[in-house]
Design an enzyme around this catalytic site. Sequence first.
Site, PDB file in Angstrom:
ATOM      1  NE  ARG A  78     -22.990  -6.853  15.138  1.00 18.20           N
ATOM      2  CZ  ARG A  78     -23.525  -7.500  14.118  1.00 18.20           C
ATOM      3  NH1 ARG A  78     -23.162  -8.736  13.848  1.00 18.20           N
ATOM      4  NH2 ARG A  78     -24.418  -6.923  13.351  1.00 18.20           N
ATOM      5  NE  ARG A 137     -21.072  -5.219  10.594  1.00 13.28           N
ATOM      6  CZ  ARG A 137     -22.395  -5.066  10.486  1.00 13.28           C
ATOM      7  NH1 ARG A 137     -23.167  -6.099  10.494  1.00 13.28           N
ATOM      8  NH2 ARG A 137     -22.929  -3.874  10.341  1.00 13.28           N
ATOM      9  CG  ASP A 175     -22.230  -9.831  10.286  1.00 12.70           C
ATOM     10  OD1 ASP A 175     -23.251 -10.126  10.931  1.00 12.70           O
ATOM     11  OD2 ASP A 175     -22.257  -9.242   9.193  1.00 12.70           O
ATOM     12  CG  ASP A 229     -24.701 -12.441   7.725  1.00 13.03           C
ATOM     13  OD1 ASP A 229     -25.325 -11.991   8.707  1.00 13.03           O
ATOM     14  OD2 ASP A 229     -24.037 -11.728   6.954  1.00 13.03           O
TER      15      ASP A 229
HETATM   16  N1  ROI Z   1     -17.963  -5.908   3.795  1.00 14.12           N
HETATM   17  C1  ROI Z   1     -17.141  -6.967   3.733  1.00 14.12           C
HETATM   18  N2  ROI Z   1     -16.119  -6.934   2.874  1.00 14.12           N
HETATM   19  N3  ROI Z   1     -17.297  -8.080   4.494  1.00 14.12           N
HETATM   20  C2  ROI Z   1     -18.320  -8.164   5.398  1.00 14.12           C
HETATM   21  O1  ROI Z   1     -18.455  -9.186   6.100  1.00 14.12           O
HETATM   22  C3  ROI Z   1     -19.219  -7.079   5.510  1.00 14.12           C
HETATM   23  N4  ROI Z   1     -20.270  -7.100   6.367  1.00 14.12           N
HETATM   24  C4  ROI Z   1     -21.123  -6.104   6.439  1.00 14.12           C
HETATM   25  C5  ROI Z   1     -21.029  -4.898   5.565  1.00 14.12           C
HETATM   26  C6  ROI Z   1     -21.021  -3.637   6.447  1.00 14.12           C
HETATM   27  C7  ROI Z   1     -22.219  -4.887   4.636  1.00 14.12           C
HETATM   28  N5  ROI Z   1     -19.847  -4.894   4.746  1.00 14.12           N
HETATM   29  C8  ROI Z   1     -19.004  -5.954   4.675  1.00 14.12           C
HETATM   30  O2  ROI Z   1     -22.126  -6.194   7.288  1.00 14.12           O
END
Ligand code: ROI
Length: 173
Positions: free
Chosen positions: A96, A105, A108, A110
């Site tokens: 990443r 990405r 990610d 979170d």
């Molecule tokens: N959109 C989707 N569908 N899933 C994600 O994990 C995701 N993550 C992000 C952004 C760019 C906001 N859009 C996303 O960081």
Amino acid sequence: MRDRRAQSRHSGAMKTAYIGLGANLGDPPKQLRAALEALAQSPGISLHKVSSFYRSAPIGRADQSDYCNAVCSIATSLSAEALLKILQEIEHAAGRVRGERWGPRVLDLDLLWMEGVISHSPQLTLPHPQLHLRAFVLVPLAELAPQLVLPEWGRVDQLAAAVDRSGLTPIAE
Ligand code: ROI
């Protein structure tokens, strides 16, 4: 949904936390599986449940590939800050690069919610500020924690029932 609780190696003062996983570059389901394995191997973290994997239309910028999203629950003896650092290390190891805010990405991770923790520090907002708005988080989270009550927003199953899930499809793993 798989329950890994029987494999737990930890006991003592453990807090439950929920982590959202997402990827839309490379081989997204493979990267999610590798991230789950890395979490399971991390000291102080015990991986509990993993939601279904979902294919989801990108939120933010439309000119990028669909995402693979999931949510897992863990029990951890770590502080929220120490946990965040581990999540960032796993993202980094997956390749990443912190680029554009709404861009594609490789991985990610979170931190969505942690038992007993409310944070408004510059590094960390908990619960996650977008949690109640995103079908790709609410729907998998509702598989794991339907009765979880998010202060200000309400019960996860009710939020998941109300959100627009038109861009979201469960995928076979
Ligand atoms: N959109 C989707 N569908 N899933 C994600 O994990 C995701 N993550 C992000 C952004 C760019 C906001 N859009 C996303 O960081």
